[in-house]
Design a protein around this motif. Structure first.
Motif, PDB file in Angstrom:
ATOM      1  N   UNK A 105       7.251  -6.155  -5.023  1.00 17.39           N
ATOM      2  CA  UNK A 105       7.430  -4.258  -4.655  1.00 17.39           C
ATOM      3  C   UNK A 105       8.216  -3.233  -6.418  1.00 17.39           C
ATOM      4  N   UNK A 106       8.329  -4.824  -7.647  1.00 15.25           N
ATOM      5  CA  UNK A 106       9.139  -3.764  -8.343  1.00 15.25           C
ATOM      6  C   UNK A 106       8.095  -4.113  -9.546  1.00 15.25           C
ATOM      7  N   UNK A 107       6.568  -4.997  -9.629  1.00 12.08           N
ATOM      8  CA  UNK A 107       6.242  -4.498  -9.931  1.00 12.08           C
ATOM      9  C   UNK A 107       5.283  -3.379  -9.889  1.00 12.08           C
ATOM     10  N   UNK A 136      28.504   7.689 -21.575  1.00  7.89           N
ATOM     11  CA  UNK A 136      27.415   7.050 -20.901  1.00  7.89           C
ATOM     12  C   UNK A 136      27.235   6.311 -20.034  1.00  7.89           C
ATOM     13  N   UNK A 137      26.078   6.231 -19.257  1.00  7.60           N
ATOM     14  CA  UNK A 137      26.398   5.793 -17.616  1.00  7.60           C
ATOM     15  C   UNK A 137      25.512   4.987 -17.783  1.00  7.60           C
ATOM     16  N   UNK A 138      25.941   3.935 -16.500  1.00  9.12           N
ATOM     17  CA  UNK A 138      25.464   3.278 -16.048  1.00  9.12           C
ATOM     18  C   UNK A 138      25.048   3.329 -14.989  1.00  9.12           C
ATOM     19  N   UNK A 139      24.021   3.012 -14.005  1.00  6.01           N
ATOM     20  CA  UNK A 139      23.732   3.075 -12.613  1.00  6.01           C
ATOM     21  C   UNK A 139      22.928   2.266 -11.883  1.00  6.01           C
ATOM     22  N   UNK A 140      23.250   1.382 -10.788  1.00  2.89           N
ATOM     23  CA  UNK A 140      22.375   0.189 -10.358  1.00  2.89           C
ATOM     24  C   UNK A 140      21.692   0.792  -9.074  1.00  2.89           C
ATOM     25  N   UNK A 141      20.800   1.023  -8.702  1.00  3.44           N
ATOM     26  CA  UNK A 141      19.993   0.713  -7.549  1.00  3.44           C
ATOM     27  C   UNK A 141      19.265  -1.007  -7.063  1.00  3.44           C
ATOM     28  N   UNK A 142      20.430  -1.440  -6.118  1.00  5.90           N
ATOM     29  CA  UNK A 142      20.228  -1.999  -6.196  1.00  5.90           C
ATOM     30  C   UNK A 142      19.325  -2.255  -4.731  1.00  5.90           C
ATOM     31  N   UNK A 143      18.269  -3.030  -3.921  1.00  3.49           N
ATOM     32  CA  UNK A 143      17.686  -3.207  -3.038  1.00  3.49           C
ATOM     33  C   UNK A 143      16.667  -1.576  -3.227  1.00  3.49           C
ATOM     34  N   UNK A 144      16.027  -1.512  -4.704  1.00  3.95           N
ATOM     35  CA  UNK A 144      14.998  -0.754  -4.423  1.00  3.95           C
ATOM     36  C   UNK A 144      13.799   0.364  -4.472  1.00  3.95           C
ATOM     37  N   UNK A 145      13.368  -1.698  -3.703  1.00  2.00           N
ATOM     38  CA  UNK A 145      11.994  -1.141  -2.705  1.00  2.00           C
ATOM     39  C   UNK A 145      11.017  -0.377  -3.339  1.00  2.00           C
ATOM     40  N   UNK A 186       5.402  11.558 -14.460  1.00  2.00           N
ATOM     41  CA  UNK A 186       5.634  10.856 -16.166  1.00  2.00           C
ATOM     42  C   UNK A 186       6.210   9.718 -16.307  1.00  2.00           C
ATOM     43  N   UNK A 187       5.354   9.062 -17.146  1.00  2.00           N
ATOM     44  CA  UNK A 187       6.046   7.831 -17.782  1.00  2.00           C
ATOM     45  C   UNK A 187       7.624   7.727 -18.290  1.00  2.00           C
ATOM     46  N   UNK A 188       7.991   9.074 -18.415  1.00  2.00           N
ATOM     47  CA  UNK A 188       8.998   9.141 -19.706  1.00  2.00           C
ATOM     48  C   UNK A 188      10.460   9.221 -18.552  1.00  2.00           C
ATOM     49  N   UNK A 189       9.686   9.861 -16.768  1.00  2.00           N
ATOM     50  CA  UNK A 189      10.912   9.449 -15.914  1.00  2.00           C
ATOM     51  C   UNK A 189      11.172   7.950 -15.590  1.00  2.00           C
ATOM     52  N   UNK A 190      10.527   7.079 -16.886  1.00  2.00           N
ATOM     53  CA  UNK A 190      11.073   5.671 -16.893  1.00  2.00           C
ATOM     54  C   UNK A 190      11.850   5.227 -18.154  1.00  2.00           C
ATOM     55  N   UNK A 191      12.061   5.740 -18.468  1.00  2.00           N
ATOM     56  CA  UNK A 191      11.704   5.153 -20.130  1.00  2.00           C
ATOM     57  C   UNK A 191      13.050   5.165 -20.310  1.00  2.00           C
ATOM     58  N   UNK A 192      14.453   4.922 -19.719  1.00  2.00           N
ATOM     59  CA  UNK A 192      15.918   4.592 -19.634  1.00  2.00           C
ATOM     60  C   UNK A 192      15.992   3.917 -18.194  1.00  2.00           C
ATOM     61  N   UNK A 193      14.939   3.618 -17.665  1.00  2.00           N
ATOM     62  CA  UNK A 193      15.187   3.065 -16.361  1.00  2.00           C
ATOM     63  C   UNK A 193      14.365   1.227 -16.410  1.00  2.00           C
ATOM     64  N   UNK A 194      15.114   0.069 -16.139  1.00  2.00           N
ATOM     65  CA  UNK A 194      14.978  -1.536 -16.636  1.00  2.00           C
ATOM     66  C   UNK A 194      14.839  -2.149 -14.921  1.00  2.00           C
ATOM     67  N   UNK A 195      13.862  -2.244 -14.602  1.00  2.00           N
ATOM     68  CA  UNK A 195      13.246  -2.780 -13.539  1.00  2.00           C
ATOM     69  C   UNK A 195      13.671  -4.643 -13.613  1.00  2.00           C
ATOM     70  N   UNK A 196      13.494  -5.619 -12.243  1.00  2.00           N
ATOM     71  CA  UNK A 196      13.919  -6.545 -12.652  1.00  2.00           C
ATOM     72  C   UNK A 196      14.509  -7.100 -11.343  1.00  2.00           C
ATOM     73  N   UNK A 197      13.975  -8.271 -11.187  1.00  2.00           N
ATOM     74  CA  UNK A 197      14.643  -9.186  -9.376  1.00  2.00           C
ATOM     75  C   UNK A 197      16.059  -9.515  -9.852  1.00  2.00           C
ATOM     76  N   UNK A 242      11.547  -2.489   3.059  1.00  2.00           N
ATOM     77  CA  UNK A 242      10.650  -1.034   2.350  1.00  2.00           C
ATOM     78  C   UNK A 242      10.419  -0.307   3.030  1.00  2.00           C
ATOM     79  N   UNK A 243      11.229   0.370   3.687  1.00  2.00           N
ATOM     80  CA  UNK A 243      11.451   1.815   4.685  1.00  2.00           C
ATOM     81  C   UNK A 243      12.047   2.298   3.570  1.00  2.00           C
ATOM     82  N   UNK A 244      11.372   3.384   3.058  1.00  2.00           N
ATOM     83  CA  UNK A 244      11.836   4.957   1.668  1.00  2.00           C
ATOM     84  C   UNK A 244      10.793   5.689   1.393  1.00  2.00           C
TER      85      UNK A 244
END
Length: 292
Positions: free
Chosen positions: A159-161, A118-127, A203-214, A91-93
């Motif tokens: 931490x995802x929540x 169309x672009x797909x990005x994966x942030x693995x270990x997003x803390x 801003x919540x619009x920053x998360x419109x195209x983000x999928x948080x998942x375990x 969780x150092x970020x």
């Protein structure tokens, strides 16, 4: 005679230290095996020194004298396991951590990403999500966010929540603003959040195209094909065998000539991943997948 006695005493201390270290290693291995069997989280291939420190931190916080006692509590108290998960998660970020890395993304990686419809990005270990929001800001400013799907994953559901909430300490905003500016930010950083009491809500619009998942890098497989994968300062906590497994996962999850971004202290040297990727921005540990 005195020298003989001192030598014998020293030998005894050495043997006792070796015995204690052996016992401690057994305790660590049994505890991690128990966590895996009961809860399904596999930390058995994490770097020993790092995992041992984190286990002792939790044992001391629980008021326990041994790791065996911690094992007993973890296996019988799910609440203790939840607390331990927070200790074991990385969780150092911070936002725009290592600004020159984000500047390199903007100037050198984004031009290639523009070529995809169309672009797909994966942030693995997003803390806790600071770097996810940073990437969302960067993609918005470069006009790519609307056609990007960003997957942000972490082993820790708690931490995802928190990351989904998008609320960060207001006291950090001065530091984050400076990082943003050094990373080539194009606007006033304060435009992206609203200050409320001691928190800054983004801003919540920053998360419109983000999928948080375990997602567990140790046990879970690939779930899509990506043009960019970020996994920064995570693999330094893995032993070599786990590093090799994760690098294979990333190779199999990237498109042809897709990008992999690691942390500054991480390397592909002497790993199975060395022939799979070539340096793209060497100083920022940005690599590109090569066709096999």
């Amino acid at each position: 005679m005195m020298r003989d006695a001192a030598a014998a005493s020293g030998l005894f201390r050495t043997l006792k230290e070796e015995h204690d270290n052996d016992v401690e290693r057994v305790e660590v291995e049994l505890l991690l095996e128990g966590i895996y069997r009961v809860y399904g989280f596999d930390f058995r291939s994490y770097a020993y020194a790092s995992i041992k420190r984190r286990l002792w931190r939790r044992a001391q916080a629980e008021g326990l004298a041994t790791l065996s006692a911690l094992q007993d509590r973890v296996l019988h108290d799910p609440g203790c396991m939840d607390r331990l998960m927070l200790d074991l998660s990385i969780q150092v970020t911070s936002m725009f951590r290592d600004p020159t890395f984000f500047l390199s993304l903007r100037r050198k990686v984004v031009p290639s990403l523009r070529t995809y419809p169309f672009i797909r990005v994966w942030h693995a270990g997003c803390s806790t999500g600071e770097e996810v929001y940073s990437l969302a800001v960067l993609l918005k400013e470069e006009g790519l966010y609307a056609r990007t799907r960003l997957y942000a994953t972490d082993i820790n559901e708690t931490v995802i929540r928190g990351a989904k909430e998008g609320i960060f300490p207001l006291s950090k905003m001065q530091e984050y603003t400076l990082n943003y500016q050094r990373a080539g930010g194009l606007r006033s950083f304060s435009e992206y959040y609203t200050a409320r009491y001691d928190g800054a809500r983004f801003d919540t619009n920053l998360m419109e195209n983000v999928v948080f998942s375990q997602h567990n890098l140790v046990t879970d497989g690939s779930f899509s094909e990506f043009h960019l994968i970020l996994c920064r300062n995570v693999m330094i906590y893995f032993d070599r065998s786990l590093q090799n497994r994760v690098l294979k996962l990333f190779r199999d999850s990237l498109t042809k000539f897709g990008f992999l971004a690691l942390g500054r202290k991480e390397t592909l040297r002497h790993t199975d991943g060395e022939p799979w990727f070539v340096p793209f921005v060497s100083e920022e540990k940005i690599f590109r997948r090569v066709e096999q």
